[in-house]
Design a protein around this motif. Structure first.
Motif, short mmCIF file in Angstrom:
data_model
loop_
_atom_site.label_atom_id
_atom_site.label_comp_id
_atom_site.label_asym_id
_atom_site.label_seq_id
_atom_site.Cartn_x
_atom_site.Cartn_y
_atom_site.Cartn_z
N VAL A 76 0.85 -1.18 0.00
CA VAL A 76 0.00 0.00 0.00
C VAL A 76 0.89 1.24 0.00
CG1 VAL A 76 -1.81 1.27 1.22
CG2 VAL A 76 -1.81 -1.24 1.25
N VAL A 77 0.59 2.18 -0.87
CA VAL A 77 1.39 3.40 -0.98
C VAL A 77 0.49 4.60 -0.69
CG1 VAL A 77 2.81 4.84 -2.48
CG2 VAL A 77 2.88 2.34 -2.72
N GLY A 78 0.84 5.35 0.35
CA GLY A 78 0.14 6.59 0.67
C GLY A 78 -1.19 6.40 1.36
N GLY A 79 -1.69 7.47 1.95
CA GLY A 79 -3.04 7.47 2.48
C GLY A 79 -3.18 7.24 3.96
N LEU A 105 -4.46 -2.20 7.00
CA LEU A 105 -4.97 -2.96 8.15
C LEU A 105 -5.93 -4.06 7.71
CD1 LEU A 105 -5.68 -0.05 10.66
CD2 LEU A 105 -4.00 -1.88 10.97
N GLY A 106 -6.80 -3.74 6.77
CA GLY A 106 -7.79 -4.71 6.32
C GLY A 106 -7.16 -5.89 5.60
N CYS A 107 -6.18 -5.62 4.77
CA CYS A 107 -5.49 -6.72 4.07
C CYS A 107 -4.75 -7.61 5.06
CB CYS A 107 -4.53 -6.15 3.03
SG CYS A 107 -5.34 -5.51 1.53
N ALA A 108 -4.08 -7.00 6.03
CA ALA A 108 -3.35 -7.79 7.02
C ALA A 108 -4.31 -8.64 7.84
CB ALA A 108 -2.52 -6.88 7.92
N THR A 132 0.11 -5.18 14.16
CA THR A 132 -1.00 -5.63 13.33
C THR A 132 -0.57 -6.56 12.22
OG1 THR A 132 -0.80 -3.73 11.84
CG2 THR A 132 -2.25 -3.48 13.77
N GLY A 133 0.73 -6.71 12.03
CA GLY A 133 1.24 -7.48 10.91
C GLY A 133 1.57 -6.64 9.70
N VAL A 134 1.22 -5.36 9.73
CA VAL A 134 1.56 -4.45 8.63
C VAL A 134 3.01 -4.01 8.78
CG1 VAL A 134 1.08 -2.24 7.53
CG2 VAL A 134 -0.80 -3.64 8.40
N ASP A 135 3.81 -4.17 7.74
CA ASP A 135 5.20 -3.70 7.74
C ASP A 135 5.18 -2.24 7.29
OD1 ASP A 135 7.90 -3.39 7.66
OD2 ASP A 135 8.31 -5.12 6.39
#
Length: 327
Positions: A21-24, A62-65, A93-96
């Protein structure tokens, strides 16, 4: 900026990713009001005002993780209170999450939310037009991912050339694009999966979807319509296909983040090899789930919950005629 061999050193990630994911990223200030639009008055008494780390990129990451997808997230945040809220929300959360620090601060929004969960958002993007993310920062993630989701931050458009050179599929969410504003157009025409809200273009949404397919490279355009479900258009379709809305398992409390959850459900299905219509159905289920909790990105559906919801979903007792999206 196009990648040139030898300029980028892979010093950060070593593992593969399902989604980059890029940006936001940003922070939402949630104000619960009695009705939308808010009646004219000097002041209102409201329930406690709360801050949530949110915005579209945070929600998709977050949702993808939560759905079990290996997820990386690169963006700019500020060295400020809001930036710390974003870091804390993503921690564990598992998000890098690998942000760069912007001297302009973290993006913010004030969202007015009515009792039925509808919202009006006042967005403070604050990124200057000359803000750029160095390729050395994002490229190690880009070359290790199966899919890229670009938020429509101005700096993110400058990744398209590197994405195309690597041949990585890319999606974007145009949100309430009216089909006219120039800022969104490059994202619309250079992405493989294009999401947008049906509300932005109103009665012209069908024509806007067809234009994206005709002028761009998209394999599918998906317009979300809240309680009206969603519409799916592919090159094989003469008119958008209606995808019925999912019925939330609990009362609707807050629609903040529902569109981002839809994207996550869709990508989960697509990366698992599901057909586009099934991906859209999974998107509606994830979006409905997101509306059952107060705040932004606080109700994240898991893969197990999504599978159970898909299995339990029943056909409507009566066939409802969806609104036409003809020009």
């Amino acid at each position: 900026m196009t990648f040139q061999q030898g300029l980028h050193q892979d010093t950060r990630p070593t593992q593969p990713y399902d989604v980059l994911v890029v940006g936001g990223s940003g922070v939402d200030t949630i104000v619960r009001v009695g009705a939308l639009p808010v009646p004219q008055a000097d002041s209102f008494a409201v329930p406690p005002i709360r801050e949530w780390a949110g915005h579209t990129g945070t929600g998709v990451a977050l949702g993808c993780a939560a759905l079990g997808l290996s997820t990386a997230f690169v963006d700019f945040i500020g060295a400020d209170h809001e930036g710390e809220l974003v870091r804390e929300r993503l921690k564990g959360t598992g998000v890098d999450f690998d942000p760069m620090i912007s001297p302009h601060g973290t993006r913010r929004a004030v969202n007015l939310v009515s009792p039925d969960g509808r919202r009006t958002s006042f967005y403070d993007g604050r990124d200057p037009l000359d803000l750029r993310m160095p390729a050395e920062h994002y490229f190690p993630y880009l070359r290790r991912t199966r899919h890229v989701h670009l938020s429509i931050m101005h700096f993110a458009r400058f990744l398209f050339d590197d994405i195309a050179e690597l041949g990585v599929p890319v999606s974007t969410d145009l949100h309430d694009w009216d089909g006219l504003a120039d800022h969104h157009r490059e994202f619309a025409l250079r992405s493989d999966l294009v999401f947008l809200s049906a509300a932005g273009a109103g009665e012209r949404i069908g024509a806007v979807m067809r234009e994206i397919l005709r002028e761009g490279r998209a394999e599918a355009v998906i317009a979300t319509a809240g309680a009206g479900g969603a519409y799916l258009l592919t090159p094989d379709d003469s008119t958008p296909r209606h995808v019925p809305a999912a019925v939330p398992a609990a009362p609707v409390v807050d629609s903040n983040g529902a569109g981002d959850a839809f994207v996550c459900g869709f990508l989960h299905g697509r990366l698992a090899g599901q057909d586009l219509e099934e991906c859209a159905r999974l998107g509606t289920l994830a979006g409905a789930h997101a509306c059952t909790s107060e705040g932004t990105h606080t109700a994240l559906i898991t893969a197990k919950e999504l599978r159970a919801a898909a299995e339990e979903e029943k056909e409507p007792a009566a066939e409802l005629r969806a609104p036409s999206l003809t020009p």
